[in-house]
Design an enzyme around this catalytic site. Sequence first.
Site, PDB file in Angstrom:
ATOM      1  N   ARG A 223      86.845  41.585  -5.805  1.00  0.00           N
ATOM      2  CA  ARG A 223      86.782  42.747  -6.695  1.00  0.00           C
ATOM      3  C   ARG A 223      87.546  43.895  -6.041  1.00  0.00           C
ATOM      4  NH1 ARG A 223      85.667  39.865 -10.511  1.00  0.00           N
ATOM      5  NH2 ARG A 223      83.630  39.695 -11.488  1.00  0.00           N
ATOM      6  N   HIS A 271      94.406  40.960 -12.683  1.00  0.00           N
ATOM      7  CA  HIS A 271      93.109  40.269 -12.779  1.00  0.00           C
ATOM      8  C   HIS A 271      93.215  39.016 -13.662  1.00  0.00           C
ATOM      9  CE1 HIS A 271      88.506  40.913 -12.396  1.00  0.00           C
ATOM     10  NE2 HIS A 271      88.784  39.636 -12.548  1.00  0.00           N
TER      11      HIS A 271
HETATM   12  O1  3PY Z   1      84.781  35.592 -13.871  1.00  0.00           O
HETATM   13  C1  3PY Z   1      84.842  36.726 -13.358  1.00  0.00           C
HETATM   14  O2  3PY Z   1      83.876  37.256 -12.788  1.00  0.00           O
HETATM   15  C2  3PY Z   1      86.077  37.447 -13.450  1.00  0.00           C
HETATM   16  O3  3PY Z   1      86.478  38.153 -12.562  1.00  0.00           O
HETATM   17  C3  3PY Z   1      86.828  37.274 -14.710  1.00  0.00           C
HETATM   18  O4  3PY Z   1      88.150  37.183 -14.527  1.00  0.00           O
END
Ligand code: 3PY
Length: 308
Positions: A223, A271
């Site tokens: 993240r 992402h």
């Molecule tokens: O699946 C997840 O948590 C993601 O980051 C979506 O791309």
Amino acid sequence: MALLYTSDPTRGRIWRAIFAAEAPDVAFFDPSQNYDPAAIRYLAAWAPSADLIASLPNLEILFSIGAGIDQFDMGVLPPHIRVVRMIEPGIAAGMVEYATMAVLALHRNLIDYRAAQKDARWAPIKLAPAGERRVGVMGLGNLGQAVLQGLKPFGFPLSGWSRSGGVIEGVTCHAGEAALPAFLGQCDILICLLPLTSETRGILCRDNLSQLPKGAAIINVGRGPHLVEHDLLSLLDEAHLSGAVLDVTDPEPLPADHPFWAHPRIMLTPHVASMTRPDGAARALIANIRRFAAGQPMDGEVARDRGY
Ligand SMILES: O=C(O)C(=O)CO
């Protein structure tokens, strides 16, 4: 027994067809339909609003439609509601592809060759054997393990680190905070696949990143808030780090004037490392509903106090 699905409607049609064929006993609703809020026991969502949660008096399980659950506002979720992250083969397959691509791009000096091409410069770099490029993965859950398995055939020396460690054949595993410096000290390429929790926020900071060997590179597929942006920029500019491949940023989308866009040693993607596949997700969710009904542990259930 009813499930409310609140994500993408196109993908929802695939979910609906699979539920109709494989779990006809579970009534499947989306927000465009009239449903009785009191009948909803399961919610499949990305980031449900506080109002939605409050409107479902008999909700028992919140299923994330993604691998992460950090987007949930746990403060509005009554403590008895169980939380389950998505574990389905499509997410792992996408992550293995992306991580492999990023490791190989860094290993094979693509950042330098991209710059050389821009300047029409023919500038070969001596090839380092994979056996001399040490790759380490932070986060040894389902995705971290899949990425390590995917990297095995290339011959990189592999290591892993997580809070509680693990045993993975062919991978040197390190556990806990005390082991972090030893782990980092031998990673030429570091991949972050940690869950985002209060303990891992900012873990890719100067203190930790400067323990990587000089010339190391990082890949963040966890993240955005795992990374302290300013620390990465200064370590790249000081040439302690040689590159970064970032699929996640903070915020997302990244503003157009953000220094990451133009940095010559950063490769950015929006992402996209992996995405939940609707067929695998619907089946994973049905399997978990069956486990729950049988009183068995669900795959991917989150310890709410721990945050993953
Ligand atoms: O699946 C997840 O948590 C993601 O980051 C979506 O791309």
